[in-house]
Design a protein around this motif. Structure first.
Motif, mmCIF file in Angstrom:
data_model
loop_
_atom_site.group_PDB
_atom_site.id
_atom_site.type_symbol
_atom_site.label_atom_id
_atom_site.label_comp_id
_atom_site.label_asym_id
_atom_site.label_seq_id
_atom_site.Cartn_x
_atom_site.Cartn_y
_atom_site.Cartn_z
ATOM 1 N N ALA A 59 -2.540 -0.395 13.845
ATOM 2 C CA ALA A 59 -1.771 0.802 13.493
ATOM 3 C C ALA A 59 -1.914 1.154 12.014
ATOM 4 C CB ALA A 59 -0.300 0.590 13.834
ATOM 5 N N GLY A 60 -2.601 0.309 11.252
ATOM 6 C CA GLY A 60 -2.791 0.575 9.828
ATOM 7 C C GLY A 60 -1.609 0.171 8.968
ATOM 8 N N LEU A 61 -0.657 -0.554 9.538
ATOM 9 C CA LEU A 61 0.545 -0.930 8.804
ATOM 10 C C LEU A 61 0.372 -2.231 8.026
ATOM 11 C CD1 LEU A 61 3.148 -0.062 11.572
ATOM 12 C CD2 LEU A 61 2.456 1.332 9.614
ATOM 13 N N VAL A 62 -0.631 -3.024 8.413
ATOM 14 C CA VAL A 62 -0.901 -4.308 7.782
ATOM 15 C C VAL A 62 -2.406 -4.451 7.612
ATOM 16 C CG1 VAL A 62 -0.877 -6.814 8.247
ATOM 17 C CG2 VAL A 62 1.154 -5.466 8.675
ATOM 18 N N THR A 63 -2.806 -5.113 6.544
ATOM 19 C CA THR A 63 -4.203 -5.505 6.381
ATOM 20 C C THR A 63 -4.239 -7.022 6.249
ATOM 21 O OG1 THR A 63 -4.139 -5.306 3.973
ATOM 22 C CG2 THR A 63 -4.855 -3.368 5.201
ATOM 23 N N THR A 64 -5.351 -7.605 6.649
ATOM 24 C CA THR A 64 -5.497 -9.051 6.508
ATOM 25 C C THR A 64 -6.784 -9.347 5.763
ATOM 26 O OG1 THR A 64 -6.628 -9.318 8.635
ATOM 27 C CG2 THR A 64 -4.230 -9.552 8.636
ATOM 28 N N GLU A 65 -6.782 -10.487 5.090
ATOM 29 C CA GLU A 65 -7.961 -10.942 4.354
ATOM 30 C C GLU A 65 -8.076 -12.440 4.563
ATOM 31 O OE1 GLU A 65 -9.655 -11.044 -0.220
ATOM 32 O OE2 GLU A 65 -7.641 -10.300 0.191
ATOM 33 N N LYS A 66 -9.266 -12.875 4.947
ATOM 34 C CA LYS A 66 -9.479 -14.288 5.193
ATOM 35 C C LYS A 66 -10.196 -14.907 4.001
ATOM 36 C CE LYS A 66 -10.926 -17.552 8.692
ATOM 37 N NZ LYS A 66 -11.481 -17.725 10.024
ATOM 38 N N VAL A 67 -9.581 -15.919 3.427
ATOM 39 C CA VAL A 67 -10.183 -16.671 2.331
ATOM 40 C C VAL A 67 -10.189 -18.124 2.777
ATOM 41 C CG1 VAL A 67 -10.008 -17.349 -0.084
ATOM 42 C CG2 VAL A 67 -9.322 -15.042 0.613
ATOM 43 N N GLY A 68 -11.377 -18.651 3.011
ATOM 44 C CA GLY A 68 -11.473 -20.005 3.552
ATOM 45 C C GLY A 68 -10.902 -20.027 4.946
ATOM 46 N N ARG A 69 -9.912 -20.889 5.163
ATOM 47 C CA ARG A 69 -9.293 -21.006 6.488
ATOM 48 C C ARG A 69 -7.972 -20.248 6.587
ATOM 49 N NH1 ARG A 69 -10.092 -26.742 9.059
ATOM 50 N NH2 ARG A 69 -8.068 -26.115 9.848
ATOM 51 N N VAL A 70 -7.593 -19.599 5.497
ATOM 52 C CA VAL A 70 -6.280 -18.929 5.464
ATOM 53 C C VAL A 70 -6.456 -17.423 5.576
ATOM 54 C CG1 VAL A 70 -4.194 -18.542 4.100
ATOM 55 C CG2 VAL A 70 -5.328 -20.780 4.035
ATOM 56 N N ARG A 71 -5.742 -16.836 6.537
ATOM 57 C CA ARG A 71 -5.733 -15.379 6.692
ATOM 58 C C ARG A 71 -4.412 -14.869 6.119
ATOM 59 N NH1 ARG A 71 -8.613 -11.573 8.916
ATOM 60 N NH2 ARG A 71 -9.998 -12.999 9.994
ATOM 61 N N THR A 72 -4.520 -14.068 5.048
ATOM 62 C CA THR A 72 -3.343 -13.537 4.371
ATOM 63 C C THR A 72 -3.079 -12.107 4.827
ATOM 64 O OG1 THR A 72 -3.791 -14.934 2.462
ATOM 65 C CG2 THR A 72 -2.311 -13.080 2.118
ATOM 66 N N CYS A 73 -1.821 -11.814 5.067
ATOM 67 C CA CYS A 73 -1.400 -10.481 5.504
ATOM 68 C C CYS A 73 -0.742 -9.752 4.342
ATOM 69 C CB CYS A 73 -0.386 -10.595 6.639
ATOM 70 S SG CYS A 73 -0.981 -11.517 8.054
ATOM 71 N N LYS A 74 -1.037 -8.456 4.236
ATOM 72 C CA LYS A 74 -0.443 -7.583 3.224
ATOM 73 C C LYS A 74 -0.021 -6.301 3.912
ATOM 74 C CE LYS A 74 -3.767 -9.080 -0.231
ATOM 75 N NZ LYS A 74 -4.634 -8.678 -1.313
ATOM 76 N N LEU A 75 0.895 -5.575 3.275
ATOM 77 C CA LEU A 75 1.237 -4.253 3.794
ATOM 78 C C LEU A 75 -0.001 -3.375 3.753
ATOM 79 C CD1 LEU A 75 4.715 -3.383 2.277
ATOM 80 C CD2 LEU A 75 4.177 -3.962 4.638
ATOM 81 N N GLY A 76 -0.163 -2.547 4.761
ATOM 82 C CA GLY A 76 -1.287 -1.627 4.802
ATOM 83 C C GLY A 76 -1.079 -0.453 3.862
ATOM 84 N N LEU A 77 -2.067 0.388 3.785
ATOM 85 C CA LEU A 77 -2.001 1.544 2.895
ATOM 86 C C LEU A 77 -1.138 2.667 3.449
ATOM 87 C CD1 LEU A 77 -5.737 1.637 1.782
ATOM 88 C CD2 LEU A 77 -3.775 0.712 0.527
ATOM 89 N N ARG A 78 -0.940 2.658 4.762
ATOM 90 C CA ARG A 78 -0.140 3.730 5.380
ATOM 91 C C ARG A 78 1.302 3.614 4.966
ATOM 92 N NH1 ARG A 78 0.026 4.084 10.560
ATOM 93 N NH2 ARG A 78 1.172 5.976 10.208
ATOM 94 N N ARG A 79 1.928 4.731 4.670
ATOM 95 C CA ARG A 79 3.308 4.747 4.214
ATOM 96 C C ARG A 79 4.267 5.356 5.233
ATOM 97 N NH1 ARG A 79 1.762 1.326 1.174
ATOM 98 N NH2 ARG A 79 1.207 1.662 -0.989
ATOM 99 N N LEU A 80 3.792 5.652 6.416
ATOM 100 C CA LEU A 80 4.605 6.197 7.514
ATOM 101 C C LEU A 80 5.175 7.583 7.223
ATOM 102 C CD1 LEU A 80 6.495 2.944 8.606
ATOM 103 C CD2 LEU A 80 4.500 3.972 9.676
#
Length: 120
Positions: A59-80
């Motif tokens: 839905a574009g509300l969250v982005t994830t980034e994988k560094v090594g074995r850890v997948r980190t979640c951040k708020l997405g760019l969409r502001r609703l």
């Protein structure tokens, strides 16, 4: 009138329809988090949390980034904003309807007082 992309709104509202996904968004407002951290916080399996994060990401509300074995979640760019505009349109509509209903009720109350005085 504003035109809305149906599939865009569908994905957003589907993502927001679940209490866990809303909770994940609330967590990510405070700070980025790994899927493992989120799974622990919500007492669920990694697989379950990955599915929730996937819906939010689609839905574009969250982005994830994988560094090594850890997948980190951040708020997405969409502001609703689009969703907020859609909701606001209906809020205004219902507010106007309730204002009209208040006028009808007040008129009936006045009439009832006048009719009550005449009967005495």
């Amino acid at each position: 009138m504003v035109q809305y992309t149906g599939t865009h709104l569908d994905a957003s509202f589907a993502a927001l329809s679940d209490v866990t996904r809303r909770g994940v968004l609330e967590q990510l407002v405070r700070a980025d988090a790994s899927i493992t951290d989120l799974a622990e916080k919500f007492r669920m399996t990694l697989t379950g949390m990955k599915k929730h994060v996937g819906v939010l990401e689609q839905a574009g509300l969250v982005t994830t980034e994988k560094v090594g074995r850890v997948r980190t979640c951040k708020l997405g760019l969409r502001r609703l904003e689009e969703e907020a505009m859609w909701i606001e349109r209906y809020r205004q509509l219902w507010e106007a309807r309730f204002d009209e209903l208040d006028k009808v009720v007040e008129g009936l109350k006045r009439k009832e007082k006048v009719d009550g005085r005449r009967k005495k």
